[in-house]
Design a protein around this motif. Structure first.
Motif, PDB file in Angstrom:
ATOM      1  N   PHE A  33     -19.458   4.074 -26.331  1.00 51.04           N
ATOM      2  CA  PHE A  33     -20.652   4.890 -26.513  1.00 51.04           C
ATOM      3  C   PHE A  33     -21.085   5.472 -25.175  1.00 51.04           C
ATOM      4  O   PHE A  33     -20.681   4.997 -24.116  1.00 51.04           O
ATOM      5  N   SER A  34     -21.921   6.489 -25.239  1.00 51.43           N
ATOM      6  CA  SER A  34     -22.605   7.051 -24.073  1.00 51.43           C
ATOM      7  C   SER A  34     -23.941   7.586 -24.529  1.00 51.43           C
ATOM      8  O   SER A  34     -24.120   7.939 -25.703  1.00 51.43           O
ATOM      9  N   VAL A  35     -24.869   7.644 -23.604  1.00 54.71           N
ATOM     10  CA  VAL A  35     -26.149   8.293 -23.840  1.00 54.71           C
ATOM     11  C   VAL A  35     -26.077   9.635 -23.135  1.00 54.71           C
ATOM     12  O   VAL A  35     -25.701   9.706 -21.956  1.00 54.71           O
ATOM     13  N   ILE A  36     -26.406  10.688 -23.866  1.00 54.51           N
ATOM     14  CA  ILE A  36     -26.378  12.023 -23.273  1.00 54.51           C
ATOM     15  C   ILE A  36     -27.770  12.627 -23.341  1.00 54.51           C
ATOM     16  O   ILE A  36     -28.579  12.271 -24.212  1.00 54.51           O
ATOM     17  N   ASP A  37     -28.047  13.535 -22.441  1.00 53.20           N
ATOM     18  CA  ASP A  37     -29.322  14.242 -22.407  1.00 53.20           C
ATOM     19  C   ASP A  37     -29.005  15.727 -22.397  1.00 53.20           C
ATOM     20  O   ASP A  37     -28.532  16.264 -21.383  1.00 53.20           O
ATOM     21  N   VAL A  38     -29.194  16.354 -23.558  1.00 52.51           N
ATOM     22  CA  VAL A  38     -28.864  17.767 -23.746  1.00 52.51           C
ATOM     23  C   VAL A  38     -30.049  18.457 -24.426  1.00 52.51           C
ATOM     24  O   VAL A  38     -30.923  17.786 -24.967  1.00 52.51           O
ATOM     25  N   PRO A  39     -30.089  19.785 -24.418  1.00 53.16           N
ATOM     26  CA  PRO A  39     -31.245  20.495 -24.980  1.00 53.16           C
ATOM     27  C   PRO A  39     -31.501  20.238 -26.476  1.00 53.16           C
ATOM     28  O   PRO A  39     -32.644  20.166 -26.905  1.00 53.16           O
ATOM     29  N   ASP A  40     -30.428  20.121 -27.276  1.00 60.34           N
ATOM     30  CA  ASP A  40     -30.616  19.990 -28.716  1.00 60.34           C
ATOM     31  C   ASP A  40     -29.334  19.488 -29.383  1.00 60.34           C
ATOM     32  O   ASP A  40     -28.320  19.276 -28.708  1.00 60.34           O
ATOM     33  N   LEU A  41     -29.388  19.342 -30.715  1.00 56.44           N
ATOM     34  CA  LEU A  41     -28.232  18.859 -31.461  1.00 56.44           C
ATOM     35  C   LEU A  41     -27.032  19.788 -31.325  1.00 56.44           C
ATOM     36  O   LEU A  41     -25.893  19.330 -31.233  1.00 56.44           O
ATOM     37  N   ASP A  42     -27.269  21.097 -31.286  1.00 52.87           N
ATOM     38  CA  ASP A  42     -26.147  22.028 -31.129  1.00 52.87           C
ATOM     39  C   ASP A  42     -25.384  21.762 -29.830  1.00 52.87           C
ATOM     40  O   ASP A  42     -24.155  21.792 -29.812  1.00 52.87           O
ATOM     41  N   ALA A  43     -26.107  21.476 -28.760  1.00 53.50           N
ATOM     42  CA  ALA A  43     -25.461  21.170 -27.476  1.00 53.50           C
ATOM     43  C   ALA A  43     -24.711  19.840 -27.564  1.00 53.50           C
ATOM     44  O   ALA A  43     -23.607  19.713 -27.027  1.00 53.50           O
ATOM     45  N   ALA A  44     -25.289  18.856 -28.257  1.00 53.89           N
ATOM     46  CA  ALA A  44     -24.614  17.568 -28.436  1.00 53.89           C
ATOM     47  C   ALA A  44     -23.333  17.746 -29.244  1.00 53.89           C
ATOM     48  O   ALA A  44     -22.292  17.171 -28.914  1.00 53.89           O
ATOM     49  N   LEU A  45     -23.402  18.550 -30.300  1.00 49.85           N
ATOM     50  CA  LEU A  45     -22.216  18.816 -31.121  1.00 49.85           C
ATOM     51  C   LEU A  45     -21.137  19.536 -30.317  1.00 49.85           C
ATOM     52  O   LEU A  45     -19.956  19.198 -30.407  1.00 49.85           O
ATOM     53  N   ALA A  46     -21.538  20.532 -29.543  1.00 50.72           N
ATOM     54  CA  ALA A  46     -20.558  21.277 -28.739  1.00 50.72           C
ATOM     55  C   ALA A  46     -19.855  20.337 -27.767  1.00 50.72           C
ATOM     56  O   ALA A  46     -18.633  20.418 -27.587  1.00 50.72           O
ATOM     57  N   MET A  47     -20.606  19.432 -27.170  1.00 48.15           N
ATOM     58  CA  MET A  47     -20.014  18.478 -26.234  1.00 48.15           C
ATOM     59  C   MET A  47     -19.084  17.506 -26.966  1.00 48.15           C
ATOM     60  O   MET A  47     -17.961  17.264 -26.541  1.00 48.15           O
ATOM     61  N   ALA A  48     -19.551  16.954 -28.067  1.00 47.42           N
ATOM     62  CA  ALA A  48     -18.767  15.967 -28.822  1.00 47.42           C
ATOM     63  C   ALA A  48     -17.484  16.569 -29.388  1.00 47.42           C
ATOM     64  O   ALA A  48     -16.471  15.877 -29.481  1.00 47.42           O
ATOM     65  N   LYS A  49     -17.510  17.833 -29.747  1.00 47.17           N
ATOM     66  CA  LYS A  49     -16.305  18.483 -30.299  1.00 47.17           C
ATOM     67  C   LYS A  49     -15.153  18.514 -29.310  1.00 47.17           C
ATOM     68  O   LYS A  49     -14.004  18.671 -29.704  1.00 47.17           O
ATOM     69  N   THR A  50     -15.447  18.357 -28.031  1.00 49.01           N
ATOM     70  CA  THR A  50     -14.392  18.401 -27.022  1.00 49.01           C
ATOM     71  C   THR A  50     -13.869  16.999 -26.677  1.00 49.01           C
ATOM     72  O   THR A  50     -13.029  16.876 -25.781  1.00 49.01           O
ATOM     73  N   TRP A  51     -14.338  15.958 -27.361  1.00 51.16           N
ATOM     74  CA  TRP A  51     -13.879  14.588 -27.105  1.00 51.16           C
ATOM     75  C   TRP A  51     -12.372  14.513 -27.351  1.00 51.16           C
ATOM     76  O   TRP A  51     -11.907  14.768 -28.465  1.00 51.16           O
ATOM     77  N   PRO A  52     -11.577  14.178 -26.354  1.00 49.43           N
ATOM     78  CA  PRO A  52     -10.117  14.217 -26.485  1.00 49.43           C
ATOM     79  C   PRO A  52      -9.537  13.358 -27.616  1.00 49.43           C
ATOM     80  O   PRO A  52      -8.533  13.733 -28.229  1.00 49.43           O
ATOM     81  N   MET A  53     -10.141  12.228 -27.917  1.00 50.37           N
ATOM     82  CA  MET A  53      -9.598  11.348 -28.958  1.00 50.37           C
ATOM     83  C   MET A  53      -9.674  11.971 -30.351  1.00 50.37           C
ATOM     84  O   MET A  53      -8.999  11.503 -31.266  1.00 50.37           O
ATOM     85  N   LEU A  54     -10.468  13.027 -30.530  1.00 47.36           N
ATOM     86  CA  LEU A  54     -10.557  13.665 -31.844  1.00 47.36           C
ATOM     87  C   LEU A  54      -9.238  14.277 -32.289  1.00 47.36           C
ATOM     88  O   LEU A  54      -9.072  14.619 -33.458  1.00 47.36           O
ATOM     89  N   GLU A  55      -8.285  14.382 -31.372  1.00 50.55           N
ATOM     90  CA  GLU A  55      -6.946  14.858 -31.747  1.00 50.55           C
ATOM     91  C   GLU A  55      -6.177  13.808 -32.540  1.00 50.55           C
ATOM     92  O   GLU A  55      -5.176  14.129 -33.178  1.00 50.55           O
TER      93      GLU A  55
END
Length: 122
Positions: free
Chosen positions: A80-102
């Protein structure tokens, strides 16, 4: 806004990934953390496998300690990690790039952190 992002996977599927492929993905995970350093509010943590877990379970007379996770899900939280981003869209954009999702059986769960406890007041 702060969110917890939880990285989940399916242990049986992880075990089937060739070691060389897993090393390559982990290399990109280290890069991912460097690229998103400004948004990561903690160092995060990778968790040991579920068979190392100890849980407390509700029981009459008080909590009972049991071996292993209490969840009956096939997927397990691997870190897990705690992130501080402007909104859910920013959190989703960041999470979509998680390498293990491949890798099959992997997901990222995103949850906002409670900051206003007035909703729990009576």
């Amino acid at each position: 806004m702060k969110y917890v992002i939880m990285f989940t996977s399916t242990p049986e599927l992880d075990a089937a990934v060739p070691a060389e492929r897993m090393r390559e993905v982990y290399g990109r995970i280290f890069q991912w953390y460097q690229e998103h350093d400004a948004a990561i509010d903690d160092s995060g943590a990778e968790l040991m496998p579920p068979d190392t877990a100890t849980s407390l379970k509700h029981a009459a007379g008080g909590p009972v300690v049991v071996d292993g996770p209490f969840s009956e899900a096939r997927e397990v939280i691997g870190g897990f990690s705690v992130i501080d981003v402007p909104d859910l869209d920013a959190a989703l954009a960041m999470a979509k790039t998680w390498p293990m999702l491949e890798l099959e059986g992997t997901s990222v769960e995103i949850r906002p952190i409670v900051t206003d406890y007035s909703q729990f007041e009576q």
